[in-house]
Design a protein around this motif. Structure first.
Motif, short mmCIF file in Angstrom:
data_model
loop_
_atom_site.label_atom_id
_atom_site.label_comp_id
_atom_site.label_asym_id
_atom_site.label_seq_id
_atom_site.Cartn_x
_atom_site.Cartn_y
_atom_site.Cartn_z
N LEU A 1 0.82 -1.21 0.00
CA LEU A 1 0.00 0.00 0.00
C LEU A 1 0.86 1.26 0.00
N MET A 2 2.04 1.16 0.62
CA MET A 2 2.96 2.30 0.68
C MET A 2 4.00 2.25 -0.45
N ASP A 3 3.79 1.36 -1.43
CA ASP A 3 4.70 1.21 -2.57
C ASP A 3 6.11 0.81 -2.13
N LYS A 4 6.21 0.04 -1.06
CA LYS A 4 7.49 -0.49 -0.62
C LYS A 4 7.70 -1.87 -1.22
N PRO A 5 8.95 -2.27 -1.42
CA PRO A 5 9.21 -3.57 -2.05
C PRO A 5 8.87 -4.74 -1.12
N VAL A 6 8.46 -5.82 -1.72
CA VAL A 6 8.23 -7.08 -1.00
C VAL A 6 8.91 -8.19 -1.78
N THR A 7 9.19 -9.28 -1.09
CA THR A 7 9.87 -10.40 -1.74
C THR A 7 9.17 -11.71 -1.42
N PRO A 8 9.06 -12.61 -2.40
CA PRO A 8 8.48 -13.92 -2.12
C PRO A 8 9.23 -14.67 -1.03
N ALA A 9 10.53 -14.40 -0.90
CA ALA A 9 11.33 -15.13 0.09
C ALA A 9 10.79 -14.92 1.50
N PHE A 10 10.37 -13.70 1.81
CA PHE A 10 9.92 -13.42 3.18
C PHE A 10 8.62 -14.16 3.49
N ILE A 11 7.63 -14.05 2.62
CA ILE A 11 6.34 -14.69 2.91
C ILE A 11 6.48 -16.20 2.93
N TYR A 12 7.33 -16.75 2.06
CA TYR A 12 7.55 -18.19 2.07
C TYR A 12 8.32 -18.62 3.32
N ALA A 13 9.25 -17.78 3.77
CA ALA A 13 9.98 -18.09 5.00
C ALA A 13 9.04 -18.18 6.19
N VAL A 14 8.07 -17.29 6.24
CA VAL A 14 7.08 -17.32 7.32
C VAL A 14 6.17 -18.54 7.19
N LEU A 15 5.73 -18.83 5.98
CA LEU A 15 4.82 -19.95 5.76
C LEU A 15 5.45 -21.29 6.15
N LEU A 16 6.76 -21.42 5.98
CA LEU A 16 7.43 -22.70 6.28
C LEU A 16 8.06 -22.74 7.66
N TRP A 17 8.10 -21.62 8.37
CA TRP A 17 8.72 -21.60 9.70
C TRP A 17 8.06 -22.58 10.67
N PRO A 18 6.73 -22.70 10.73
CA PRO A 18 6.11 -23.69 11.62
C PRO A 18 6.57 -25.11 11.32
N VAL A 19 6.78 -25.41 10.05
CA VAL A 19 7.24 -26.75 9.65
C VAL A 19 8.65 -26.99 10.18
N ILE A 20 9.50 -25.98 10.05
CA ILE A 20 10.88 -26.09 10.54
C ILE A 20 10.90 -26.29 12.04
N GLN A 21 10.12 -25.52 12.76
CA GLN A 21 10.11 -25.61 14.22
C GLN A 21 9.62 -26.96 14.71
N GLN A 22 8.67 -27.54 14.02
CA GLN A 22 8.18 -28.86 14.41
C GLN A 22 9.28 -29.92 14.32
N ARG A 23 10.10 -29.83 13.28
CA ARG A 23 11.16 -30.81 13.10
C ARG A 23 12.40 -30.48 13.93
N LEU A 24 12.59 -29.20 14.20
CA LEU A 24 13.79 -28.77 14.92
C LEU A 24 13.88 -29.40 16.30
#
Length: 459
Positions: free
Chosen positions: A305-328
């Protein structure tokens, strides 16, 4: 949202009757009876439309750009439909190229803008071998190849939703409505053209598109369209993972991430895009993980909304973090050091996810760095904090840390420390480091080197 346009219009065509016999008669809306103006159309799109028209071909602006204009939104892309074949289009425009195998189209470039030009498509007939050789299905009904050319009436029936099936004729600036598009836009309704089960089998991605349009426009998915999605969501497993990666980006990086997530969950689609994440959401820490996902999506929407850059890496990192924590946890309990355990958990999570949505290496590498820095952010003594801030992924890792604290996965405090550290001058930073002592900042003492005793002198 100004989509209440033509309430006096009555439905004259039922989309579910799309396969009935007889030609379609469009409702032609003259220029003085609709609000679309050429001033709302990009110069590149107009160049393509006029170029086709002057070349003796039919030329129409089509699809989502018209829907967005009618809803008071600024279109991001302009698509053109024509009776010219891809080869004929390519001969008309120097900077053009034919792309695609499944759906052959032409990209025409004007400066930085690319206009997508498609030829009117038709439904293949069983008794027309010439057409069928260009049209192929899997046994499941999924369309593998669809390059059968037809009329504009046939093309309208091949569109996915009624709201995407309007045509703007450059010859007289009229709107052609074959399937009750104007009424559904007016009623803010997302409706499939034709039988929902057949259309979803032809292309399961249409289920994701329904969810995305509902999230983006705030429209309601029509009952017969929505009711088939949960039972057919498993068809997404047949879609190439690279294509689903692109669809996920449209869902979560277009300014309506939270609404898209909610639609995916409501329709039973999310579990077929991120099955391991869905399993974590259904576990004991499910509320924590969902809070983290929603916070990340809200943050992404605000940045866009503020015309700031976003990256697929960040949203994917968040989406997979629960999976990582379960195995960690399991890897740590087996005696692996934290860094090694995290690396192994990340590898496992990525390997499982790419079976469903591809993740290009340029993004997965960044994701790994963000995850690994979570272990290093607490190591701040000496010059470690300064070195950390010089890391190219520091800002992303810092934002990730704040999300973890915000959702309650970890205790707050470290994020605030890093926030203050970035705001301080050099003397203030040195003071913050000295206050750490040996608590939380790693061991600041250098190990003394033992001096070897000097050899005895020869007598």
């Amino acid at each position: 949202m100004p989509c209440k346009l033509l309430k006096h219009m009555t439905r004259w065509f039922t989309p579910s009757s799309a396969d009935s016999a007889g030609p379609l008669e469009p409702r032609v809306i003259p220029r003085d009876q609709h609000p679309i103006s050429r001033q709302q159309v990009s110069r590149a799109a107009l160049n393509v439309l006029y170029g086709l028209h002057k070349g003796g071909f039919e030329a129409y602006l089509v699809g989502g750009c018209l829907r967005d204009i009618l809803c008071g939104r600024e279109p991001k892309d302009f698509d053109v439909s024509t009776n010219a074949t891809p080869e004929q289009v390519q001969r008309l425009f120097k900077r053009s190229r034919i792309i695609g195998r499944r759906f052959q189209i032409v990209h025409v470039r004007f400066g930085r803008e690319v206009i997508e030009v498609s030829t009117f498509r038709a439904k293949a007939s069983d008794d027309n071998q010439d057409r069928n050789k260009h049209h192929a299905h899997e046994e499941t009904g999924m369309v593998l190849r669809d390059n059968t050319w037809g009329s504009i009436e046939e093309d309208a029936l091949r569109r996915d939703f009624t709201i995407n099936a309007l045509y703007y004729n450059i010859a007289d600036f009229s709107l052609h409505d074959f399937v009750g598009s104007m009424e559904d836009i007016d009623q803010e309704t997302i409706r499939l053209i034709g039988d929902p089960e057949q259309r979803f089998r032809e292309d399961p991605v249409r289920m994701l598109r329904a969810a995305r349009f509902a999230a983006k426009l705030g429209f309601e998915i029509e009952k017969s369209t929505a009711s088939r999605i949960p039972d057919m969501a498993e068809l997404l497993l047949q879609v190439p993972s690279a294509r689903l990666f692109d669809e996920v980006l449209k869902l979560f990086l277009s300014g309506h991430a939270r609404a898209s997530y909610e639609q995916l969950q409501e329709l039973g689609l999310f579990r077929f895009l991120f099955p391991e994440t869905q399993q974590a959401l259904e576990g004991d820490q499910g509320k924590t993980w969902e809070a983290m996902l929603l916070a990340a999506m809200d943050n992404t929407d605000r940045r866009l909304l503020m015309d700031k850059p976003v990256t697929p890496a960040f949203i994917y990192a968040v989406l997979l973090w629960p999976v990582i924590q379960q195995r960690l946890t399991g890897y740590l309990s087996s005696g692996l050091p934290p860094a090694q355990a995290l690396h192994k958990s990340a590898t496992r999570a990525l390997n499982l996810q790419i079976k469903h949505t591809a993740i290009p290496r340029r993004f997965s590498t960044v994701m790994r760095e963000m995850w690994e820095l979570q272990l290093r952010l607490d190591k701040r003594a000496g010059r470690r904090a300064d070195a950390m801030m010089e890391h190219p992924r520091f800002r992303a890792a810092y934002d990730f840390l704040l999300l973890r604290e915000q959702c309650g996965e970890i205790e707050p405090g470290l994020g605030d420390w890093w926030t203050r550290y970035q705001e301080e001058d050099e003397s203030g930073r040195r003071e913050m480091i000295s206050e750490l002592g040996n608590r939380g900042g790693g061991n600041n003492k250098r190990r003394r080197r033992r001096r070897r005793p000097k050899p005895a002198a020869d007598n």
